[in-house]
Design a protein around this motif. Sequence first.
Motif, PDB file in Angstrom:
ATOM      1  N   GLU A  40       2.655   7.572   6.405  1.00  0.00           N
ATOM      2  CA  GLU A  40       2.326   6.106   6.753  1.00  0.00           C
ATOM      3  C   GLU A  40       1.861   5.178   4.972  1.00  0.00           C
ATOM      4  O   GLU A  40       2.267   4.334   5.150  1.00  0.00           O
ATOM      5  CB  GLU A  40       0.449   5.590   7.421  1.00  0.00           C
ATOM      6  N   SER A  41       2.162   5.826   3.782  1.00  0.00           N
ATOM      7  CA  SER A  41       1.881   5.172   3.036  1.00  0.00           C
ATOM      8  C   SER A  41       3.284   5.824   1.560  1.00  0.00           C
ATOM      9  O   SER A  41       3.437   5.234   0.463  1.00  0.00           O
ATOM     10  CB  SER A  41       0.247   4.983   2.085  1.00  0.00           C
ATOM     11  N   THR A  42       4.255   6.253   2.438  1.00  0.00           N
ATOM     12  CA  THR A  42       5.070   7.038   1.511  1.00  0.00           C
ATOM     13  C   THR A  42       7.008   5.951   1.606  1.00  0.00           C
ATOM     14  O   THR A  42       6.984   4.980   2.673  1.00  0.00           O
ATOM     15  CB  THR A  42       5.968   7.932   2.690  1.00  0.00           C
ATOM     16  N   ILE A  43       7.331   5.967  -0.137  1.00  0.00           N
ATOM     17  CA  ILE A  43       8.343   5.165  -0.136  1.00  0.00           C
ATOM     18  C   ILE A  43       9.107   6.442  -0.837  1.00  0.00           C
ATOM     19  O   ILE A  43       8.895   7.165  -1.557  1.00  0.00           O
ATOM     20  CB  ILE A  43       8.306   3.903  -0.807  1.00  0.00           C
ATOM     21  N   ARG A  53       5.800  19.892   3.688  1.00  0.00           N
ATOM     22  CA  ARG A  53       4.731  20.246   2.886  1.00  0.00           C
ATOM     23  C   ARG A  53       4.731  18.256   2.529  1.00  0.00           C
ATOM     24  O   ARG A  53       4.051  17.050   2.406  1.00  0.00           O
ATOM     25  CB  ARG A  53       4.812  20.536   2.160  1.00  0.00           C
ATOM     26  N   ALA A  54       5.558  18.105   1.864  1.00  0.00           N
ATOM     27  CA  ALA A  54       6.165  16.764   1.339  1.00  0.00           C
ATOM     28  C   ALA A  54       5.552  15.570   2.738  1.00  0.00           C
ATOM     29  O   ALA A  54       5.734  14.648   2.871  1.00  0.00           O
ATOM     30  CB  ALA A  54       7.383  17.049   1.415  1.00  0.00           C
ATOM     31  N   LEU A  55       6.280  15.975   4.025  1.00  0.00           N
ATOM     32  CA  LEU A  55       6.756  14.843   4.626  1.00  0.00           C
ATOM     33  C   LEU A  55       5.209  14.545   5.353  1.00  0.00           C
ATOM     34  O   LEU A  55       4.946  13.723   6.275  1.00  0.00           O
ATOM     35  CB  LEU A  55       7.677  15.514   5.871  1.00  0.00           C
ATOM     36  N   SER A  56       4.875  15.943   5.951  1.00  0.00           N
ATOM     37  CA  SER A  56       2.823  16.321   6.181  1.00  0.00           C
ATOM     38  C   SER A  56       1.844  15.116   5.836  1.00  0.00           C
ATOM     39  O   SER A  56       0.474  14.791   5.573  1.00  0.00           O
ATOM     40  CB  SER A  56       2.647  16.736   6.312  1.00  0.00           C
ATOM     41  N   ASP A  57       2.382  14.747   3.589  1.00  0.00           N
ATOM     42  CA  ASP A  57       1.781  14.061   2.723  1.00  0.00           C
ATOM     43  C   ASP A  57       1.799  12.867   3.141  1.00  0.00           C
ATOM     44  O   ASP A  57       2.781  12.381   2.383  1.00  0.00           O
ATOM     45  CB  ASP A  57       2.147  14.453   1.774  1.00  0.00           C
ATOM     46  N   ARG A  58       0.554  11.629   3.743  1.00  0.00           N
ATOM     47  CA  ARG A  58       0.345  10.415   3.978  1.00  0.00           C
ATOM     48  C   ARG A  58       1.940   9.376   4.157  1.00  0.00           C
ATOM     49  O   ARG A  58       2.509   8.574   2.987  1.00  0.00           O
ATOM     50  CB  ARG A  58       0.513  10.099   2.215  1.00  0.00           C
ATOM     51  N   SER A 103       4.170  13.269 -18.165  1.00  0.00           N
ATOM     52  CA  SER A 103       3.926  12.948 -19.211  1.00  0.00           C
ATOM     53  C   SER A 103       3.680  10.920 -20.158  1.00  0.00           C
ATOM     54  O   SER A 103       2.156  11.542 -20.165  1.00  0.00           O
ATOM     55  CB  SER A 103       5.068  12.327 -20.280  1.00  0.00           C
ATOM     56  N   ASP A 104       3.628  10.649 -18.483  1.00  0.00           N
ATOM     57  CA  ASP A 104       2.092   9.495 -17.927  1.00  0.00           C
ATOM     58  C   ASP A 104       1.625   9.988 -17.140  1.00  0.00           C
ATOM     59  O   ASP A 104       0.454   8.918 -16.795  1.00  0.00           O
ATOM     60  CB  ASP A 104       3.187   8.172 -18.043  1.00  0.00           C
ATOM     61  N   ASP A 105       1.693  11.207 -16.441  1.00  0.00           N
ATOM     62  CA  ASP A 105       0.410  11.493 -15.637  1.00  0.00           C
ATOM     63  C   ASP A 105       0.169  10.211 -14.502  1.00  0.00           C
ATOM     64  O   ASP A 105      -0.640  10.220 -14.233  1.00  0.00           O
ATOM     65  CB  ASP A 105      -1.514  11.201 -16.344  1.00  0.00           C
ATOM     66  N   VAL A 106       1.039  10.015 -13.854  1.00  0.00           N
ATOM     67  CA  VAL A 106       1.557   9.559 -12.506  1.00  0.00           C
ATOM     68  C   VAL A 106       1.926  10.213 -11.785  1.00  0.00           C
ATOM     69  O   VAL A 106       2.922  11.033 -11.661  1.00  0.00           O
ATOM     70  CB  VAL A 106       2.007   7.846 -12.542  1.00  0.00           C
ATOM     71  N   PRO A 107       1.725  10.220 -10.305  1.00  0.00           N
ATOM     72  CA  PRO A 107       1.850  11.122  -9.084  1.00  0.00           C
ATOM     73  C   PRO A 107       3.724  11.080  -8.540  1.00  0.00           C
ATOM     74  O   PRO A 107       3.420   9.542  -8.271  1.00  0.00           O
ATOM     75  CB  PRO A 107       1.177  11.349  -8.072  1.00  0.00           C
ATOM     76  N   LEU A 108       4.163  11.537  -8.128  1.00  0.00           N
ATOM     77  CA  LEU A 108       5.414  11.779  -7.907  1.00  0.00           C
ATOM     78  C   LEU A 108       6.450  13.285  -7.288  1.00  0.00           C
ATOM     79  O   LEU A 108       5.639  14.400  -7.764  1.00  0.00           O
ATOM     80  CB  LEU A 108       6.899  11.807  -9.344  1.00  0.00           C
ATOM     81  N   THR A 109       6.423  13.295  -5.779  1.00  0.00           N
ATOM     82  CA  THR A 109       6.627  14.151  -5.304  1.00  0.00           C
ATOM     83  C   THR A 109       8.392  14.602  -5.007  1.00  0.00           C
ATOM     84  O   THR A 109       9.006  13.159  -4.652  1.00  0.00           O
ATOM     85  CB  THR A 109       6.311  14.280  -4.228  1.00  0.00           C
ATOM     86  N   VAL A 110       8.814  15.126  -5.687  1.00  0.00           N
ATOM     87  CA  VAL A 110       9.950  15.308  -6.196  1.00  0.00           C
ATOM     88  C   VAL A 110      10.792  16.940  -5.117  1.00  0.00           C
ATOM     89  O   VAL A 110       9.824  17.529  -5.028  1.00  0.00           O
ATOM     90  CB  VAL A 110      10.391  16.023  -7.267  1.00  0.00           C
ATOM     91  N   LEU A 111      11.770  16.087  -4.140  1.00  0.00           N
ATOM     92  CA  LEU A 111      12.621  17.527  -3.323  1.00  0.00           C
ATOM     93  C   LEU A 111      13.428  17.288  -4.129  1.00  0.00           C
ATOM     94  O   LEU A 111      14.492  16.274  -3.648  1.00  0.00           O
ATOM     95  CB  LEU A 111      12.788  16.626  -1.802  1.00  0.00           C
ATOM     96  N   GLY A 135       0.951  -1.267   0.108  1.00  0.00           N
ATOM     97  CA  GLY A 135       0.282  -0.107   0.003  1.00  0.00           C
ATOM     98  C   GLY A 135       0.439   1.841  -0.276  1.00  0.00           C
ATOM     99  O   GLY A 135       0.265   1.823   0.761  1.00  0.00           O
ATOM    100  N   LEU A 136       1.711   0.845  -0.424  1.00  0.00           N
ATOM    101  CA  LEU A 136       2.988   2.248  -0.591  1.00  0.00           C
ATOM    102  C   LEU A 136       2.726   3.170  -1.584  1.00  0.00           C
ATOM    103  O   LEU A 136       3.825   2.782  -2.972  1.00  0.00           O
ATOM    104  CB  LEU A 136       4.240   2.086  -0.474  1.00  0.00           C
ATOM    105  N   ASP A 137       2.340   4.166  -1.724  1.00  0.00           N
ATOM    106  CA  ASP A 137       1.401   4.266  -2.949  1.00  0.00           C
ATOM    107  C   ASP A 137       1.391   6.109  -3.121  1.00  0.00           C
ATOM    108  O   ASP A 137       1.269   7.172  -3.742  1.00  0.00           O
ATOM    109  CB  ASP A 137       0.044   4.711  -3.165  1.00  0.00           C
ATOM    110  N   HIS A 138       2.655   6.532  -2.354  1.00  0.00           N
ATOM    111  CA  HIS A 138       3.290   8.165  -1.756  1.00  0.00           C
ATOM    112  C   HIS A 138       4.497   7.860  -2.304  1.00  0.00           C
ATOM    113  O   HIS A 138       4.840   7.552  -1.482  1.00  0.00           O
ATOM    114  CB  HIS A 138       2.375   8.392  -0.731  1.00  0.00           C
TER     115      HIS A 138
END
Length: 540
Positions: A124-127, A117-122, A99-107, A77-80
């Motif tokens: 529990e499901s972050t990889i 902001r990235a730390l506070s976002d999910r 380009s593939d329209d899939v979510p990626l958080t870039v630091l 369930g690691l979807d972030h």
Amino acid sequence: MSVTFGEDDLTELAAETAGRLAAEGVPQALASGDSRLWGPEAQAEAAVRLGWLNLPHTSRELLPEIDALVRRARAEGLDHVVLAGMGGSSLAPEVITASDDVPLTVLDTTDPGQVRRALSDRLESTILVVASKSGGTVETDSHRRIYEKAFRDAGIDPASRIVVVTDPGSPLEQTAREAGYQVFLADPNVGGRYSALTAFGLVPSALAGADVERLLDDAAEVLPLLSRTEGNPGLDLGAALGAAAAAGRDKLVIEDGLSEINGLPDWIEQLVAESTGKSGKGILPVVGADPGDAEDELLAGIDTDGVVTVAGPLGAQFLVWEYATAVAGRVLGIDPFNQPNVSESKENTAALLDRAELPVGTPLLVDGPVEVYGELPGDGEAKDLSDVFTRLLEAIPSDGYLAVMAYLDREAAFDAPYAEGASFEEMTDVWSGADAATLRGMLAIRTDRPVTFGWGPRFLHSTGQYHKGGPQNGAFLQITGAVENDLEVPGKPYTLGRLQLAQALGDLGALAGRGRPVVRLHLTDRVAGVARLLAAAREV
């Protein structure tokens, strides 16, 4: 994959240059990895930097392990997916996933607000993918340390959530293996900005849901063309870029318009600027700008009409632009694989962090929430921020440019409040009015010279090399901001906010030491400060 030209003069110049290169045997030599193409001084570096030519085939060896990682992440369930990486370690995955329209958080920042902001976002499901070729990138090391603490504080084993991409034998590889992290080793014979099709591009993109096998397929399809003397898109593009720059058209305005590829100009910006901007020469990419009437501009369109139009799928685009940049380096007589000035700002930053207090100086002028530092071009004292902008614009040489460099949270504008029920266009207007990047366009319409914009320290791994090593005809506007909620870097004697300011001051010193106009604007209140910047720009 195709490269076409929209001007007769450029068509003739590119054909003449490509013909000369073909007669010299360059296409075959480059395709076979001949390190002698850029002269004896560049040969040692080139000998360990041409592995990108084989990646459409060699990177396939990574696919089974990447697929296993993706399956494990989905099962748990690691979807972030968060990517901690700078420059070549982040720009390609950003383009691939967009380009593939899939979510990626870039630091790719040292801004405390953006990291929080990235730390506070999910969580529990972050990889987290930690990507660094050298294994010693200070920004990425800071992100790793911060996330390790956050995972532990949440009762999560970091070894179950952190994946590392690095070169064999790097300090990060050793740290990662000792910590029990899964490690992907990239090809050490590929430089960072040429690494789109290595593990650096593929691992985070696949985790986010992109089809990375298709990328390799598209690159493999164009690869046989790159040894040809005719019908070779890399040769044609490289000949055009190099010959145009040598003839004075060295400002490359890149558009992606209605292309299905999203954000490729940002990746090209690093590849071209860092590869060619040295020895007082170079090609300056200008991204996010409308083409002007300046004689030294060359418009390149990605799947959209330009003076040069480059059409084709993303995997092929990566490979063709890499090949073209190497060819342009030969035409310009520079080594496209080194980056002699990148370390300068890093060394300045390290020296500043050793000091008890950072040398911020005394402001020359205070205009509301904006403090002005530096030596202003022109005579007399500036009366306000609009006057500062006017003087900087007037100080741009006739063959030069203005670079705006913002050490801020590049996502902060999305926090701006808008009316309930607002349309998307109304929300966009609100975001634009709160975005420091809007300043680029507002200043650009007030000069006939190119204006670039970079988020710091991200641009230090990109156009930062060009600013210091390329033609010394830039004027520089740096923006920093007060930090209200700083973030400790575990195990280090500094916070992110202190590191961010040290990076800004370190680069400021490197630019000022070259005698170019450089001004720092410090926002004592970030929201009000951005608003004041944009208001002052309207008054110019």
